[in-house]
Design an enzyme around this catalytic site. Structure first.
Site, short mmCIF file in Angstrom:
data_model
loop_
_atom_site.label_atom_id
_atom_site.label_comp_id
_atom_site.label_asym_id
_atom_site.label_seq_id
_atom_site.Cartn_x
_atom_site.Cartn_y
_atom_site.Cartn_z
N TYR A 177 57.25 55.55 31.99
CA TYR A 177 55.82 55.24 31.88
C TYR A 177 55.14 55.36 33.24
O TYR A 177 55.63 54.85 34.25
CB TYR A 177 55.61 53.83 31.32
CG TYR A 177 54.17 53.40 31.36
CD1 TYR A 177 53.27 53.88 30.41
CD2 TYR A 177 53.70 52.56 32.36
CE1 TYR A 177 51.93 53.52 30.45
CE2 TYR A 177 52.37 52.19 32.41
CZ TYR A 177 51.48 52.68 31.46
OH TYR A 177 50.16 52.33 31.51
N ASN A 181 49.01 48.26 39.79
CA ASN A 181 49.44 47.55 38.60
C ASN A 181 50.06 46.19 38.96
O ASN A 181 51.24 45.95 38.75
CB ASN A 181 50.44 48.42 37.83
CG ASN A 181 50.73 47.88 36.43
OD1 ASN A 181 51.75 48.18 35.86
ND2 ASN A 181 49.83 47.08 35.89
N LYS A 220 17.33 9.77 48.84
CA LYS A 220 16.81 10.05 47.50
C LYS A 220 16.91 11.55 47.19
O LYS A 220 17.35 11.96 46.11
CB LYS A 220 15.37 9.56 47.37
CG LYS A 220 14.83 9.68 45.95
CD LYS A 220 13.44 9.08 45.85
CE LYS A 220 13.46 7.58 45.87
NZ LYS A 220 14.11 6.99 44.66
#
Length: 710
Positions: free
Chosen positions: A102, A254, A450
């Site tokens: 492959y 890969n 705040k």
């Protein structure tokens, strides 16, 4: 027993037979404390050389190569050359013999039914069609993978290929190493990979640079954009561009290196932030006057979870001997039945909350560390058995799962910090600190943190959104060949975003905590001044009558001082003699109570306590405001009557770093400096890794065990 010959080097190994399922190895890797592991990680990060042999790469080393582009070099183990060459030679031999493999003689993926004998041309075409990334004409860096992540990917890919199962020449690995050591970084697309079959698209751009593709770009040592020819020249690679042999293109692309490389960077930061959250929670307990009982070892031992036990032990270590804890204990002893028996969850259950997150992050770290030392391409070349193994090690599921879990843990840590921050700035919960942690003399013109609290809510919301999993959004790809895929890099990228947000939250909270530390210092000095003043005024006005005789009101002094101890300083500090504020009200109530108990003596003006109240208040009003101001000014001028308790606490190294080395200060509405300017200093230092040493210094004396149960 059958042994397997390691590719090409003639040595035998029994790793397929010994611990065949690797559970023993995985278990061994979890021994010891998380803190020790983080210390080792930092030590690895700081080493000047990363020696690659294929099997011992660490998270700290990957993070170092990613972040330290000029302070660390990579060296390849010469012993690996023979095995790498053997697999490369095997591919060429099998190709010449007509063996069907492959990606060597076949097409790719769903089109692997196609055949060719033009092995080199096939690899060239592989790189061409995988160069499918989008960069925005090369100008929009938002579409380019961060160079740090690219460097991490290059290192991890070299490490995989060094193991000699991939069929690639050693010279190609040397070339990538030269790129790393000369700080030349290929430009990779940010998006376009599903991390199965590996990170094909981004890795193809590293291959493109190696082969001199005209579209390949890199960033040079000084940040300049360069082409492949310039990259080779600057790296000192004199052999010219590589003509890929059969299998070499597939070997380069890969694999899971981009996803696992970024995951390594993320986990290095996440582990440090996890330790920081433990120390932050302990400091939170200190400034909130928390009860240290929540860290008792027996409580956590009975729950069994090691992350929880260690988190509690670390907090216990910080709180042991803390001056804040001692002062809080005295405070809790006053009117105990009128106070909550235990602290709120954000403080009291912080070990139980953080413990599982630490376990998840630690487990993910081990999973990724195994991945970066794995062989993860296809096919694998088994020289010893003379065969190519067709499998799926390119599937990056460990990355996707580890990163999803890590991101969820990071979000949980952030949620705890937000809950703690919200308590800290709320005067209903924070045991006497001013609302919004305002540091000014006039709270009507100072709204402190705040804005920072609103920002924290924003950070926390985004962090909770990022906690959603990536891995359940898989799409079938590549003509339904890649029908399940890991999305490893996507998950790593999202986790990297989560880490950045947790840094924003941690830096904001640190600044708020040390604002609270300084406010406690002011509180303590002002209380002492008020106490001394009330005592002096009481002695002058309440001890004797008009003719010098002892007066019944003299017995009220002790109760008056108890009022000062009980009242929150910042509830009256801006105007201590204002009759609508609790101090004057409670002092008057105390004297009225004594007057009511004075009985028949109240009928005689010479022994009446009621007649003394106005005299006491008048003199107190004449003196107290000035004494309060003097006490505060003494703190600001560095000559306080009582030194800052933090200096004797184990959390002091962090405070000292933030205040002295970063140059932050108490924030007040009277000053021009905004909260964001101070928060930025801490965040920048955190991103540069400068917070690591003071953080670890807080735990330097910890022996890795909880305090003994007495």
């Amino acid at each position: 027993m059958e042994t397997i010959v390691e590719n090409g080097n003639g040595k035998t190994m029994e790793f397929c037979m010994k611990d065949p399922l690797n559970w023993e190895m995985a278990s061994e890797s979890m021994k010891g404390s998380h803190l020790d592991e983080v210390k080792n990680m930092v030590a690895e990060f700081r080493k000047p050389v990363v020696q690659l042999a294929g099997k011992t790469l660490t998270i700290g080393q990957v993070a170092a190569i990613a972040a330290r582009d000029d302070g660390v070099t990579v060296e390849l183990a010469e012993a690996a050359r023979e095995g790498v060459k053997a697999s490369s030679d095997w591919v060429m031999d099998s190709m010449n013999k007509g063996t069907d493999s492959y990606g060597v003689t076949t097409g790719f993926g769903a089109t692997s039914h196609r055949r060719t004998k033009q092995g080199g041309a096939l690899q060239k075409e592989l790189i061409r069609f995988l160069n499918a990334g989008i960069f925005g004409n090369g100008t929009e860096t938002s579409h380019t993978l961060p160079h740090s992540a690219t460097r991490a990917a290059m290192l991890v890919r070299i490490n995989t290929l060094l193991q000699g199962y991939s069929g690639i020449r050693f010279e190609i690995l040397e070339a990538i190493t030269k790129f790393l050591n000369t700080n030349i970084t290929p430009c990779l697309p940010l998006r376009g990979t599903i991390t199965a079959s590996g990170d094909l698209v981004p890795l193809s751009y590293i291959a493109g640079l190696l082969t001199g593709r005209p579209n390949s770009k890199a960033v040079g040592p000084t940040g300049e954009k360069i082409n492949a020819e310039e990259a080779f020249r600057l790296a000192g690679i004199s052999t010219g561009f590589f003509e890929l042999q059969p299998k070499e293109g597939l070997a380069l692309v890969n694999g899971t290196a981009v996803g696992s490389g970024m995951a390594s960077m993320v986990l290095y930061e996440a582990n440090i932030l996890a330790v920081l959250s433990e120390v932050i929670s302990a400091i939170f307990a200190e400034v909130m006057n928390g009860k240290p009982e929540f860290t008792d070892h027996l409580t956590h031992k009975l729950k069994h979870h090691p992350g929880q036990i260690e988190a509690a032990a670390i907090m216990e270590h910080i709180l042991d001997g803390s001056g804040y804890v001692k002062a809080a204990q005295k405070l809790h002893e006053m009117d105990p039945l009128q106070k909550p028996k235990q602290d709120r969850y954000a403080l009291r259950t912080s070990p139980q909350w953080l413990g599982p997150q630490i376990e998840v992050i630690r487990s993910a770290t081990k999973m990724i560390e195994r991945e970066i030392n794995s062989v993860n391409d296809n096919p694998l070349i088994d020289v010893s058995r003379n065969k190519a193994l067709h499998g799926g090690n390119f599937q990056g599921t460990p990355i996707g799962v580890a990163m999803d879990n890590t991101r969820l843990a990071i979000a949980s840590i952030g949620k705890l910090l937000f809950a703690q921050f919200s308590e800290l700035v709320n005067d209903y919960y924070n045991n006497g600190l001013p609302s919004n942690l305002t540091g000014s003399r006039n709270p009507s013109l100072d709204y402190g943190f705040k804005g920072a609290e609103i920002a924290m809510a924003s950070y926390c919301s985004e962090l909770q959104f990022l906690a959603n999993p990536v891995t359940n959004h898989v799409q079938s790809a590549e003509q339904h060949n890649q029908d399940v895929n890991s999305l490893g890099l996507i998950s790593s990228r999202k986790t990297s975003e989560a880490v950045e947000i947790l840094k924003l939250m941690s830096s904001s909270f640190l600044v708020a905590l040390f604002q609270a530390v300084d406010l406690r210092h002011i509180e303590e000095n002002v209380r002492l001044a008020v106490k001394n003043t009330v005592s002096q005024v009481a002695k002058r006005t309440l001890t004797t009558g008009v003719n010098g005789e002892l007066h019944p009101s003299r017995f009220s002094e002790k109760d008056l001082l108890r009022v000062v101890d009980r009242e929150y300083v910042f509830a009256y500090a801006d105007d201590p003699c204002l009759t609508t504020y609790p101090l004057m009200q409670k002092l008057r109530e105390t004297l009225v109570g004594h007057a009511l108990d004075n009985g028949e003596n109240e009928k005689d003006v010479n022994t009446s306590i009621f007649h003394k109240i106005a005299i006491f208040e008048e003199e107190l009003k004449a003196i107290l405001p000035k004494e309060v101001e003097n006490a505060r000014a003494s703190v600001e001028n560095g000559i306080p009557a009582i030194s800052n308790r933090i200096e004797e606490c184990r959390s002091y190294p962090l405070y000292k770093f933030v205040r002295e080395e970063l140059g932050t200060e108490l924030l007040t509405g009277e000053k021009v400096r905004s909260p964001g300017e101070e928060l930025d200093k801490v965040f920048t230092a955190m991103c540069e890794g400068k917070l690591v040493d003071p953080l670890l210094a807080c735990l330097e004396a910890w022996n890795g065990a909880p305090l003994p149960i007495c």
